[in-house]
Design a protein around this motif. Structure first.
Motif, short mmCIF file in Angstrom:
data_model
loop_
_atom_site.label_atom_id
_atom_site.label_comp_id
_atom_site.label_asym_id
_atom_site.label_seq_id
_atom_site.Cartn_x
_atom_site.Cartn_y
_atom_site.Cartn_z
N ARG A 28 0.91 8.46 -13.98
CA ARG A 28 -0.43 8.71 -13.52
C ARG A 28 -1.01 8.64 -12.21
O ARG A 28 -1.80 8.75 -11.26
CB ARG A 28 -0.66 6.48 -12.51
N GLY A 29 -0.30 10.08 -12.28
CA GLY A 29 0.19 10.88 -9.95
C GLY A 29 -1.01 11.55 -10.24
O GLY A 29 -1.22 12.18 -11.07
N GLY A 30 -1.64 12.32 -9.43
CA GLY A 30 -2.21 13.73 -9.71
C GLY A 30 -2.08 14.65 -7.96
O GLY A 30 -2.00 13.68 -7.21
N PRO A 31 -3.45 15.65 -8.26
CA PRO A 31 -4.13 15.65 -7.41
C PRO A 31 -4.33 15.04 -6.19
O PRO A 31 -4.21 15.41 -5.16
CB PRO A 31 -4.42 17.30 -7.47
N GLY A 32 -4.95 14.03 -6.39
CA GLY A 32 -5.57 12.72 -5.95
C GLY A 32 -5.25 11.85 -5.05
O GLY A 32 -5.65 10.36 -4.89
N ARG A 33 -3.42 11.74 -6.42
CA ARG A 33 -3.08 10.04 -5.99
C ARG A 33 -1.53 9.80 -6.56
O ARG A 33 -1.64 10.98 -7.08
CB ARG A 33 -3.59 9.39 -6.85
N GLY A 34 -1.10 10.02 -5.36
CA GLY A 34 0.39 10.01 -5.14
C GLY A 34 0.88 8.63 -4.63
O GLY A 34 0.16 7.77 -4.40
N LEU A 35 2.19 8.35 -5.76
CA LEU A 35 2.51 6.43 -5.54
C LEU A 35 4.31 6.82 -4.50
O LEU A 35 5.03 8.15 -4.74
CB LEU A 35 2.61 6.15 -6.53
N GLU A 36 4.58 6.09 -4.01
CA GLU A 36 5.33 6.02 -3.40
C GLU A 36 6.57 4.56 -3.02
O GLU A 36 5.44 3.39 -3.89
CB GLU A 36 5.87 6.10 -2.44
N LEU A 37 7.54 4.47 -3.45
CA LEU A 37 8.20 2.82 -3.55
C LEU A 37 7.71 2.28 -1.92
O LEU A 37 8.22 3.13 -0.96
CB LEU A 37 9.65 2.83 -3.48
N GLU A 58 11.80 -5.61 -10.50
CA GLU A 58 10.28 -5.13 -10.32
C GLU A 58 10.11 -4.90 -8.64
O GLU A 58 10.98 -4.57 -7.91
CB GLU A 58 10.38 -7.34 -9.50
N LEU A 59 8.98 -4.12 -8.59
CA LEU A 59 8.97 -3.11 -6.97
C LEU A 59 7.91 -3.46 -6.93
O LEU A 59 6.72 -3.75 -7.29
CB LEU A 59 8.50 -1.53 -7.91
N GLU A 60 7.32 -3.04 -5.62
CA GLU A 60 5.99 -2.58 -5.16
C GLU A 60 5.80 -1.63 -4.65
O GLU A 60 6.85 -0.37 -3.43
CB GLU A 60 5.81 -3.71 -3.72
N LEU A 61 4.57 -1.06 -4.93
CA LEU A 61 4.78 0.57 -4.52
C LEU A 61 3.51 1.08 -3.80
O LEU A 61 2.58 0.01 -4.25
CB LEU A 61 4.25 1.31 -6.37
N GLN A 62 3.42 2.52 -3.36
CA GLN A 62 2.28 1.83 -2.26
C GLN A 62 1.74 3.17 -2.65
O GLN A 62 2.31 4.55 -3.09
CB GLN A 62 2.58 2.20 -0.70
N ASP A 63 0.23 3.70 -2.74
CA ASP A 63 -0.10 4.60 -2.67
C ASP A 63 -0.30 5.54 -1.09
O ASP A 63 -0.12 4.81 0.61
CB ASP A 63 -1.87 4.52 -2.67
#
Length: 223
Positions: A28-37, A58-63
């Motif tokens: 779901r990521g790419g050059p316009g969006r990265g996700l981290e824990l 069960e996780l919470e991710l952030q942009d």
């Protein structure tokens, strides 16, 4: 077989969570969006007879670009017993929608398409941890692609993360895709190894990230 609750702050849960985050970043990521824990809320493990170990998280991710933009998700990860060749099975379910990244991605795509000659860059981030703003999409794309490498090469005893892009070269193409040849450094947090890895990455705003080849490289003696 009974499932066992794991300490959510424990090492094993952290390794599984890193894999699930990398996998989702690739999908779901790419050059316009990265996700981290952001946080691991809950982890449990189930031993599946003769198959392997299955984890429920069960996780919470952030942009990465917008730390206030968070999303909860659940993940199921199955590590296969004894077979080195099988990547873990990963399923991630998002509760809610990710931030739209269409504008940033279109802008990046058009910028790269309009270059007079192929992009070449190295050492992102630099030794001070700085990513130049114009290289942010190149770095986020590497992060997404490295999620594929992390997924394919993770075991219960590893925890990979992208440390740096050593070098990136754009590959000339005659079609609509952008293609980049990356040499990245992956940090394996358990052994503390830094592993050079080559990956060839295709990207198009409509079709997402594809890693067409990847290969672990021999480590260069330092200095």
């Amino acid at each position: 077989s009974a499932a066992m609750e794991l300490e959510a702050s424990g090492a094993v849960g952290g390794r599984v969570a890193a894999l699930a985050t990398g996998y989702l970043g690739y999908r779901r990521g790419g050059p316009g969006r990265g996700l981290e824990l952001r946080s691991l809320r809950r982890a449990r493990r189930q031993d599946v007879c003769d198959v392997g170990h299955k984890y429920y998280l069960e996780l919470e991710l952030q942009d990465i670009q917008d730390k206030d933009s968070t999303i909860s998700c659940t993940a199921e990860v199955l590590y296969h017993l004894g077979t080195k060749s099988l990547a873990p099975d990963v399923q991630v379910t998002l509760q809610g929608e990710l931030r739209e990244a269409e504008e940033e991605e279109k802008e990046f795509y058009n910028r790269i398409r309009s270059l007079d000659k192929e992009l070449v860059a190295e050492n992102i981030p630099d030794s001070h941890g700085h990513v130049p703003p114009e290289m942010e999409p190149i770095f986020l794309l590497a992060r997404a692609a490295s999620g594929y490498v992390i997924w394919q090469n993770s075991t219960e005893n590893t925890k990979f993360q992208l440390a740096q892009i050593k070098e990136v070269k754009q590959v000339k193409r005659s079609d609509e895709y952008l293609e980049f040849d990356y040499m990245i450094l992956l940090h394996e947090m358990v052994s503390q190894e830094i592993i050079p890895w080559q990956m060839r990455v295709l990207w198009h705003p409509q079709h997402g990230v594809q890693v067409t080849q990847d290969k672990r490289q021999p480590k260069h003696p330092s200095g």
